[in-house]
Design a protein around this motif. Sequence first.
Motif, short mmCIF file in Angstrom:
data_model
loop_
_atom_site.label_atom_id
_atom_site.label_comp_id
_atom_site.label_asym_id
_atom_site.label_seq_id
_atom_site.Cartn_x
_atom_site.Cartn_y
_atom_site.Cartn_z
N HIS A 53 11.51 36.33 6.14
CA HIS A 53 10.10 36.37 6.51
C HIS A 53 9.22 35.51 5.60
CE1 HIS A 53 11.89 40.05 8.16
NE2 HIS A 53 10.95 40.00 9.09
N PHE A 54 9.82 34.91 4.58
CA PHE A 54 9.03 34.16 3.60
C PHE A 54 9.55 32.74 3.47
CE2 PHE A 54 9.18 38.66 2.36
CZ PHE A 54 7.83 38.98 2.45
N PRO A 55 9.04 31.81 4.27
CA PRO A 55 9.55 30.43 4.28
C PRO A 55 9.55 29.76 2.91
CG PRO A 55 8.06 30.78 6.12
CD PRO A 55 7.96 32.01 5.25
N GLU A 56 8.55 30.09 2.09
CA GLU A 56 8.46 29.45 0.76
C GLU A 56 9.63 29.84 -0.13
OE1 GLU A 56 6.33 33.41 0.45
OE2 GLU A 56 6.48 31.78 1.91
N LYS B 199 14.50 23.63 -2.60
CA LYS B 199 14.12 23.62 -4.02
C LYS B 199 14.17 25.01 -4.62
CE LYS B 199 10.45 22.19 -7.20
NZ LYS B 199 9.12 21.53 -7.32
N ASN B 200 13.57 25.98 -3.91
CA ASN B 200 13.55 27.34 -4.45
C ASN B 200 14.95 27.95 -4.49
OD1 ASN B 200 11.91 29.81 -5.28
ND2 ASN B 200 13.07 30.61 -3.56
N LEU B 201 15.73 27.74 -3.43
CA LEU B 201 17.09 28.28 -3.40
C LEU B 201 17.96 27.68 -4.50
CD1 LEU B 201 17.72 28.37 0.45
CD2 LEU B 201 17.65 30.35 -1.06
N SER C 248 17.26 28.48 10.39
CA SER C 248 16.53 28.43 11.66
C SER C 248 17.16 29.31 12.71
CB SER C 248 16.46 26.98 12.16
OG SER C 248 15.70 26.17 11.30
N SER C 249 18.50 29.30 12.78
CA SER C 249 19.19 30.10 13.79
C SER C 249 19.03 31.59 13.53
CB SER C 249 20.68 29.72 13.82
OG SER C 249 20.85 28.36 14.16
N LEU C 250 19.12 31.99 12.25
CA LEU C 250 18.92 33.39 11.90
C LEU C 250 17.50 33.82 12.21
CD1 LEU C 250 19.90 36.01 10.56
CD2 LEU C 250 19.20 35.04 8.36
N LYS C 251 16.54 32.99 11.86
CA LYS C 251 15.13 33.33 12.09
C LYS C 251 14.85 33.47 13.58
CE LYS C 251 11.88 31.67 9.49
NZ LYS C 251 10.86 30.81 8.83
N ILE C 252 15.36 32.57 14.40
CA ILE C 252 15.06 32.62 15.83
C ILE C 252 15.65 33.87 16.47
CG2 ILE C 252 17.00 31.37 16.88
CD1 ILE C 252 13.28 30.79 17.63
N GLU C 253 16.85 34.29 16.03
CA GLU C 253 17.44 35.50 16.59
C GLU C 253 16.66 36.74 16.18
OE1 GLU C 253 19.62 35.89 18.91
OE2 GLU C 253 19.97 33.73 19.05
N MET C 254 16.15 36.76 14.96
CA MET C 254 15.34 37.90 14.51
C MET C 254 14.00 37.94 15.24
SD MET C 254 16.24 38.14 10.45
CE MET C 254 15.47 39.76 10.30
N ILE C 255 13.41 36.77 15.48
CA ILE C 255 12.16 36.71 16.23
C ILE C 255 12.39 37.19 17.67
CG2 ILE C 255 10.44 35.14 17.22
CD1 ILE C 255 10.71 33.45 14.65
N LYS C 256 13.45 36.73 18.29
CA LYS C 256 13.76 37.15 19.66
C LYS C 256 13.93 38.67 19.72
CE LYS C 256 17.03 34.63 21.64
NZ LYS C 256 18.25 33.78 21.69
N ASN C 257 14.58 39.23 18.72
CA ASN C 257 14.78 40.67 18.68
C ASN C 257 13.45 41.41 18.57
OD1 ASN C 257 16.54 43.08 18.42
ND2 ASN C 257 15.69 43.16 16.36
N ARG C 258 12.53 40.87 17.75
CA ARG C 258 11.21 41.50 17.59
C ARG C 258 10.39 41.39 18.88
NH1 ARG C 258 9.56 45.05 14.74
NH2 ARG C 258 7.66 44.16 13.85
N ILE C 259 10.47 40.24 19.54
CA ILE C 259 9.73 40.07 20.80
C ILE C 259 10.23 41.06 21.85
CG2 ILE C 259 9.34 38.49 22.73
CD1 ILE C 259 9.29 36.18 20.73
N ARG C 260 11.55 41.23 21.92
CA ARG C 260 12.14 42.12 22.93
C ARG C 260 11.85 43.59 22.65
NH1 ARG C 260 16.98 39.08 22.13
NH2 ARG C 260 17.77 40.85 20.94
#
Length: 283
Positions: free
Chosen positions: A188-191, A196-198, A226-238
């Motif tokens: 949930h925290f792109p920064e 660099k941070n990783l 990106s793939s992990l984030k999109i699946e989590m977003i899809k789950n939240r939308i549903r």
Amino acid sequence: MKLVQFEPLFIRYFSTSVWPFPLHNHNHYEFMFVAGGSGTHELNKISTEYKGDTMFFLAPEDHHDFYIAEECQFSVIKFLPGVLKAGINSSTTDYWDNLLTSLTRKWHLYAVEINNDVQFLNKISTIMQLMISEWQDNNQQVTEIHTNLLRSLLLLIDKRMKNANDTTAQYGMTQIERIQNYIHSHIHFPEKLTVKNLSNTFRLSESGLRGIFKKNMEMSLGTYISSLKIEMIKNRIRNSECSLSEIALEFGFTDSSHFNKFFQKHTAINPLGYRKENKVNPL
């Protein structure tokens, strides 16, 4: 072979006399309950014979394969840590991360004892069958019931292990497991997930981080995030009543336009259209 899953939770159940998958590892945790039959399970190059009801708990970096002697029925729960947090960062995050780490370290110490405990296996089988039933009833979509049943499953196993004598040293997680867990915990925290941070967090050069990730996960770091984030977003939308603007903010998008472009790039549909097509009806 690496099997990569981005869905928070996925369930598979089948009967077979020939194991249909090659030797592999994955990026998710996995509970497997084998009912009936017999055979050999190879885990990290160590072979163990099984017969009748048997449970297996697999961590992301475990390599495993089955050699089936008699037809078995398999019930498999595959999940990412984020499903335990219901998609929301909270004070419980560290608790579930630490519990998974503890179970991963201890499983090999207690597997034989657990699989000789018929009463305990019956409890586990009941929970897994409830999860499968809920999966079937909801068109293979994750619900809050799955989340709570999975938590119960983990807590039961943890309790069972604590009732045994722990006299053996524990072992740490691999570097790629630590990187994966960090990504899952900070999705949930792109920064937090910039190269660099990783690289600073794990004391690696940026090229070294990319190389380690590509070698172990068979995809780029950016593709995985990106793939992990999109699946989590899809789950939240549903599965939530949150507005699309609230979901966008939850995943670190500063404006709706950026959120819409990201979602449509990866799904070929905008978030509103996806919600209309996939909204889970309340129970």
